[in-house]
Design a protein around this motif. Structure first.
Motif, PDB file in Angstrom:
ATOM      1  N   ILE A  65       0.837  -1.201   0.000  1.00  0.00           N
ATOM      2  CA  ILE A  65       0.000   0.000   0.000  1.00  0.00           C
ATOM      3  C   ILE A  65       0.876   1.257   0.000  1.00  0.00           C
ATOM      4  N   ASP A  66       0.777   2.039  -1.075  1.00  0.00           N
ATOM      5  CA  ASP A  66       1.369   3.391  -1.075  1.00  0.00           C
ATOM      6  C   ASP A  66       0.512   4.270  -1.967  1.00  0.00           C
ATOM      7  N   TYR A  67       0.924   5.525  -2.200  1.00  0.00           N
ATOM      8  CA  TYR A  67       0.030   6.448  -2.920  1.00  0.00           C
ATOM      9  C   TYR A  67      -0.299   5.992  -4.344  1.00  0.00           C
ATOM     10  N   THR A  68       0.549   5.106  -4.919  1.00  0.00           N
ATOM     11  CA  THR A  68       0.265   4.670  -6.291  1.00  0.00           C
ATOM     12  C   THR A  68      -0.905   3.686  -6.332  1.00  0.00           C
ATOM     13  N   ILE A  69      -1.147   3.027  -5.214  1.00  0.00           N
ATOM     14  CA  ILE A  69      -2.192   1.985  -5.207  1.00  0.00           C
ATOM     15  C   ILE A  69      -3.487   2.480  -4.559  1.00  0.00           C
ATOM     16  N   THR A  70      -3.399   3.554  -3.769  1.00  0.00           N
ATOM     17  CA  THR A  70      -4.608   3.973  -3.051  1.00  0.00           C
ATOM     18  C   THR A  70      -5.710   4.477  -3.994  1.00  0.00           C
ATOM     19  N   ASP A  71      -5.348   4.828  -5.243  1.00  0.00           N
ATOM     20  CA  ASP A  71      -6.385   5.191  -6.227  1.00  0.00           C
ATOM     21  C   ASP A  71      -7.315   4.013  -6.524  1.00  0.00           C
ATOM     22  N   GLU A  72      -6.851   2.815  -6.193  1.00  0.00           N
ATOM     23  CA  GLU A  72      -7.679   1.626  -6.454  1.00  0.00           C
ATOM     24  C   GLU A  72      -8.610   1.305  -5.297  1.00  0.00           C
ATOM     25  N   ILE A  73      -8.580   2.171  -4.259  1.00  0.00           N
ATOM     26  CA  ILE A  73      -9.391   1.890  -3.068  1.00  0.00           C
ATOM     27  C   ILE A  73     -10.482   2.947  -2.912  1.00  0.00           C
ATOM     28  N   GLY A  74     -11.666   2.504  -2.541  1.00  0.00           N
ATOM     29  CA  GLY A  74     -12.750   3.427  -2.206  1.00  0.00           C
ATOM     30  C   GLY A  74     -13.130   3.209  -0.744  1.00  0.00           C
ATOM     31  N   PHE A  75     -13.366   4.304  -0.021  1.00  0.00           N
ATOM     32  CA  PHE A  75     -13.598   4.178   1.427  1.00  0.00           C
ATOM     33  C   PHE A  75     -14.814   5.006   1.824  1.00  0.00           C
ATOM     34  N   LEU A  76     -15.845   4.324   2.261  1.00  0.00           N
ATOM     35  CA  LEU A  76     -17.013   5.021   2.813  1.00  0.00           C
ATOM     36  C   LEU A  76     -16.866   4.994   4.324  1.00  0.00           C
ATOM     37  N   THR A  77     -16.514   6.142   4.898  1.00  0.00           N
ATOM     38  CA  THR A  77     -16.246   6.166   6.340  1.00  0.00           C
ATOM     39  C   THR A  77     -17.539   6.354   7.121  1.00  0.00           C
ATOM     40  N   GLU A  78     -17.488   5.947   8.374  1.00  0.00           N
ATOM     41  CA  GLU A  78     -18.655   6.072   9.244  1.00  0.00           C
ATOM     42  C   GLU A  78     -18.954   7.557   9.504  1.00  0.00           C
ATOM     43  N   GLU A  79     -17.883   8.304   9.796  1.00  0.00           N
ATOM     44  CA  GLU A  79     -18.087   9.736   9.996  1.00  0.00           C
ATOM     45  C   GLU A  79     -18.150  10.399   8.620  1.00  0.00           C
ATOM     46  N   ARG A  80     -19.001  11.408   8.468  1.00  0.00           N
ATOM     47  CA  ARG A  80     -19.147  12.065   7.151  1.00  0.00           C
ATOM     48  C   ARG A  80     -17.840  12.766   6.784  1.00  0.00           C
ATOM     49  N   SER A  81     -17.413  12.534   5.548  1.00  0.00           N
ATOM     50  CA  SER A  81     -16.138  13.132   5.146  1.00  0.00           C
ATOM     51  C   SER A  81     -16.321  13.972   3.882  1.00  0.00           C
ATOM     52  N   LEU A  82     -17.461  14.646   3.780  1.00  0.00           N
ATOM     53  CA  LEU A  82     -17.730  15.467   2.600  1.00  0.00           C
ATOM     54  C   LEU A  82     -17.376  16.924   2.887  1.00  0.00           C
ATOM     55  N   LEU A  83     -17.052  17.635   1.836  1.00  0.00           N
ATOM     56  CA  LEU A  83     -16.806  19.086   1.958  1.00  0.00           C
ATOM     57  C   LEU A  83     -18.159  19.750   1.735  1.00  0.00           C
ATOM     58  N   THR A  84     -18.864  20.022   2.817  1.00  0.00           N
ATOM     59  CA  THR A  84     -20.296  20.319   2.706  1.00  0.00           C
ATOM     60  C   THR A  84     -20.618  21.679   2.087  1.00  0.00           C
ATOM     61  N   LYS A  85     -19.601  22.566   1.993  1.00  0.00           N
ATOM     62  CA  LYS A  85     -19.872  23.867   1.347  1.00  0.00           C
ATOM     63  C   LYS A  85     -19.856  23.748  -0.177  1.00  0.00           C
ATOM     64  N   LEU A  86     -19.301  22.645  -0.674  1.00  0.00           N
ATOM     65  CA  LEU A  86     -19.245  22.441  -2.126  1.00  0.00           C
ATOM     66  C   LEU A  86     -20.569  21.875  -2.632  1.00  0.00           C
ATOM     67  N   THR A  87     -20.802  22.025  -3.937  1.00  0.00           N
ATOM     68  CA  THR A  87     -21.946  21.333  -4.533  1.00  0.00           C
ATOM     69  C   THR A  87     -21.526  19.872  -4.768  1.00  0.00           C
ATOM     70  N   VAL A  88     -22.524  19.047  -5.073  1.00  0.00           N
ATOM     71  CA  VAL A  88     -22.225  17.626  -5.314  1.00  0.00           C
ATOM     72  C   VAL A  88     -21.227  17.492  -6.463  1.00  0.00           C
ATOM     73  N   LYS A  89     -21.450  18.277  -7.521  1.00  0.00           N
ATOM     74  CA  LYS A  89     -20.557  18.182  -8.683  1.00  0.00           C
ATOM     75  C   LYS A  89     -19.138  18.658  -8.336  1.00  0.00           C
ATOM     76  N   GLU A  90     -19.051  19.763  -7.581  1.00  0.00           N
ATOM     77  CA  GLU A  90     -17.714  20.269  -7.204  1.00  0.00           C
ATOM     78  C   GLU A  90     -16.971  19.237  -6.351  1.00  0.00           C
ATOM     79  N   GLN A  91     -17.704  18.609  -5.428  1.00  0.00           N
ATOM     80  CA  GLN A  91     -17.097  17.577  -4.569  1.00  0.00           C
ATOM     81  C   GLN A  91     -16.581  16.424  -5.438  1.00  0.00           C
ATOM     82  N   ALA A  92     -17.389  16.022  -6.409  1.00  0.00           N
ATOM     83  CA  ALA A  92     -17.004  14.897  -7.274  1.00  0.00           C
ATOM     84  C   ALA A  92     -15.762  15.250  -8.093  1.00  0.00           C
TER      85      ALA A  92
END
Ligand code: ATP
Length: 299
Positions: A65-92
């Motif tokens: 595991i290093d930064y080259t492989i972490t692009d292959e991982i998706g993580f839905l965390t228990e605590e919300r980790s969204l940038l809530t001031k952004l729109t959905v599209k901006e966040q994406a």
């Protein structure tokens, strides 16, 4: 394949995860369970490269595991980790480009996913203006936007109504069927039973139970017998091998030490006239979890 081998994590002197071992193959959903503070989040953070392990090795498809492989991982965390001031599209766009996607790819994937989750109309809305359930949908979309080969889902159904839980379940199964590796963590044992063929239970960083759900259930000797009829609790409790009798509505639930004692209960039933139901049930994962975690706590 995800391989976690002899992984240990200390925070200073505090041992948070001890000698953890498990493998996940393509198309497998693996349950990682434990009570609060057991070491699950620490493990997820080590797998996603957010936290260094103290000892051991973690590889994804043969690569550490290093930064080259972490692009292959998706993580839905228990605590919300969204940038809530952004729109959905901006966040994406922010998140997708961090994961190495082009702007065009982010936009096309986002459109597909917003449609799949029935929230297309929120694309240009600020995340903080969305309901809790819709924020959870956005969070899930962010974790799968880049089509990860390993997806970590920590309490994915949090804040969702039953209809949306079904929708999430379908999407998770589609990912499994397309060959993704999935780690599923939840305190809801019925959801774990629904998804996971293999699982591991952590208590204070130590593995107390690991293996295939079917083998875990087979090894767990206790059985439950459900009875509806003219029986008496105090008589049932006198039968050899009976551990406990509970009444729920019309039904008696009789726990016996092991399979061999079922016949003793059956012999008793034969002496009764009105018995409508006599069914032997496997223990639930919830029962096994409570017993195994309880035992380990007492040590
Ligand atoms: P929960 O279900 O409550 O999220 P968890 O299984 O995810 O719990 P972790 O967050 O991994 O548990 O924590 C495991 C142990 O490590 C806990 O005792 C916690 O207090 C401790 N811990 C976590 N992070 C740190 C840290 N940064 N420094 C020191 N101790 C920590």
């Amino acid at each position: 394949m995800l391989k976690v081998e002899n992984v240990t994590k200390y925070y200073g002197d505090f041992l948070a995860v001890k000698n953890l071992n498990f493998n996940i193959d393509k198309g497998e959903i693996f349950g990682l369970l434990g009570v609060n503070g057991a070491g699950k989040t620490t493990t997820f953070r080590m797998i996603t490269g957010l936290l260094d392990k103290t000892e051991g090795e973690i590889t994804l498809n043969g690569k550490p595991i290093d930064y080259t492989i972490t692009d292959e991982i998706g993580f839905l965390t228990e605590e919300r980790s969204l940038l809530t001031k952004l729109t959905v599209k901006e966040q994406a766009l922010f998140y997708g480009q961090l994961k190495g996607m082009t702007k065009k790819k982010v936009e096309s994937e986002l459109d597909k996913l917003l449609e799949r989750f029935h929230i297309t109309e929120y694309k240009d809305r600020k995340i903080k203006e969305l309901s809790k359930g819709n924020q959870q949908k956005v969070q899930f979309i962010m974790s799968i936007l880049h089509s990860p080969s390993l997806l970590i889902l920590d309490e994915p159904f949090s804040g969702l109504d039953p209809i949306n839980i079904e929708l999430f379940k379908q999407v998770i199964l589609e990912y499994k069927n397309n060959g993704s590796m999935i780690i599923f963590s939840s305190h809801r044992m019925d959801h774990v039973e629904y998804f996971c063929e293999k699982l591991l239970i952590l208590v204070k960083g130590e593995t107390v139970l690991e293996g295939k759900l079917k083998d875990i259930k087979d090894d767990y000797k206790k059985k439950n017998i459900e009875i509806i009829g003219d029986v008496k609790k105090e008589e049932l409790l006198k039968i050899n091998g009976v551990l406990k009798v509970e009444k729920s509505g019309q039904e008696y639930i009789v726990s016996v030490k092991e399979k061999n004692y079922v016949n003793d209960v059956f012999d008793y039933i034969k002496t009764k006239k009105n018995v409508e139901k006599f069914v032997v049930e496997e223990p639930t994962l919830n029962e096994i979890f409570i017993e195994r975690v309880g035992e380990s706590y007492e040590k």
